[in-house]
Design a protein around this motif. Sequence first.
Motif, mmCIF file in Angstrom:
data_model
loop_
_atom_site.group_PDB
_atom_site.id
_atom_site.type_symbol
_atom_site.label_atom_id
_atom_site.label_comp_id
_atom_site.label_asym_id
_atom_site.label_seq_id
_atom_site.Cartn_x
_atom_site.Cartn_y
_atom_site.Cartn_z
ATOM 1 N N THR A 87 -18.411 -42.319 -13.131
ATOM 2 C CA THR A 87 -17.866 -42.363 -11.601
ATOM 3 C C THR A 87 -17.276 -41.112 -11.310
ATOM 4 O O THR A 87 -16.364 -40.709 -12.250
ATOM 5 C CB THR A 87 -16.993 -43.516 -11.440
ATOM 6 N N ALA A 112 -22.883 -44.183 -11.946
ATOM 7 C CA ALA A 112 -24.226 -44.693 -12.140
ATOM 8 C C ALA A 112 -23.817 -45.320 -13.780
ATOM 9 O O ALA A 112 -22.923 -44.725 -14.439
ATOM 10 C CB ALA A 112 -25.304 -43.721 -12.205
ATOM 11 N N ASP A 166 -28.882 -47.625 -13.225
ATOM 12 C CA ASP A 166 -28.557 -47.730 -11.712
ATOM 13 C C ASP A 166 -27.567 -46.998 -11.132
ATOM 14 O O ASP A 166 -26.871 -46.337 -12.061
ATOM 15 C CB ASP A 166 -28.744 -49.501 -11.566
ATOM 16 N N PHE A 195 -24.575 -46.012 -7.661
ATOM 17 C CA PHE A 195 -23.812 -46.236 -6.329
ATOM 18 C C PHE A 195 -23.201 -45.145 -5.884
ATOM 19 O O PHE A 195 -23.151 -43.977 -6.571
ATOM 20 C CB PHE A 195 -22.828 -47.657 -6.570
ATOM 21 N N SER A 203 -20.547 -44.062 -2.255
ATOM 22 C CA SER A 203 -20.023 -44.494 -1.041
ATOM 23 C C SER A 203 -20.959 -44.263 0.122
ATOM 24 O O SER A 203 -21.884 -43.450 0.167
ATOM 25 C CB SER A 203 -18.638 -43.504 -0.672
#
Length: 418
Positions: A357, A372, A385, A387, A389
């Motif tokens: 992160t 990820a 996978d 993410f 913001s």
Amino acid sequence: MTLNRRTFIATGVATATMAAPMVRASGKPRVVVVGGGAGGATAARYIAKDSKGEIDVTLIEPSRQYYTCFFSNLYLGGFREMQSLGHSYGALASQGVNVVHDWAVGIDRDAKTVALAGGGSVSYDRLILSPGIDFIEGAVPGWSVASQNKMPHAYKAGSQTELLRAQIEAMPEGGTYVMVAPPNPYRCPPGPYERISMVAHTLKATNPTAKIIIVDPKDKFSKQALFEEGWGKHYSGMIERIGPDFGGDKVSVNADEMTVDVDGEVIKADVCNVIPAMKAGRICEMASITDGNWAPVSGHTMQSRIDENIHVLGDACAQGDMPKSGFSANSQAKVAAMAVRGALTGSKVFPAKFSNTCWSLIDSDDGIKVGATYEATDEKIAKVDGFISATGEDAALRKATYEESVGWYAGITADMFG
């Protein structure tokens, strides 16, 4: 989950167990770690801790006080003090790591020895290299490491970071700050743009008519929509980015005259932050384990694809889909530590899993993140996978994201340095 010091350590491996200093014994397998940052310090600590004295661990790191590059931008923005970024190696030494403060200046792969600048050498059965980055000379015409006191890079934290902040504070009213951004791949993909945010935060308060120019060779950059949204919200009219369509990939500098030439257009800078193209720390070249600018590794074990007795971590290695970051280095270190311990003691080795992160601060309590999970394949470290913001998030969520990053910093530094 909100990350803090305790939860970060718990999501990695168990909290440190204090132990008496290790007694060196010639009969034990020997691991030498070069580089005491997020990769090297973590690997040394976990091998010493989890082997319970069965492995002799030596960490070679020239700095007695290590300053993290991650979070150093917050010092430029006035959100951190420099001493909060500094960490010593005393706790690692008390937990069984033999810490040698010296430069590694050569590797004999046949003899399995690491030469030290202070004289002598250290032998190993397994070697872990985590030297971070060096810069490619000539990447920005007119700039060299000899220019760094006039045009600092501040991409190795410490005195360079302090110098850049002093230059920012000394800018004349309405002055111009120019950043020459690096090409891919490089340490901390969102880092230059968080830095722009932090410089803008400082200048907005102290020099609101100042201008910030980013000269960027890349078509796009990490978290671009989020940063550009934040710049428009907090620093309207202050920041201009010149991408490759307008000459951002055709740049040279003159450190004596403090000028930046962008495809023939000369910009006079009051502060010029040059972040050149990067490569693996030089010890990797000395070991002849690089393929171009980086050291290729197997994601299953972080072993060099050139020498199976060497593991390479963090910014220096070719990481597949993983970005070069402190979180990535810490994650890779645990995989390597497990693999090394298994090879030398026969302990169980589990399939490699990785995570990352990257948090960035745009303005007070306006934090954003991207991350990820990854797994090892035979070809590379592959993304599973991820993410990121979202634009338009409310203030409460952005504040929580920033607070999460503060908890992560406390957690990872405890995980690295014990």
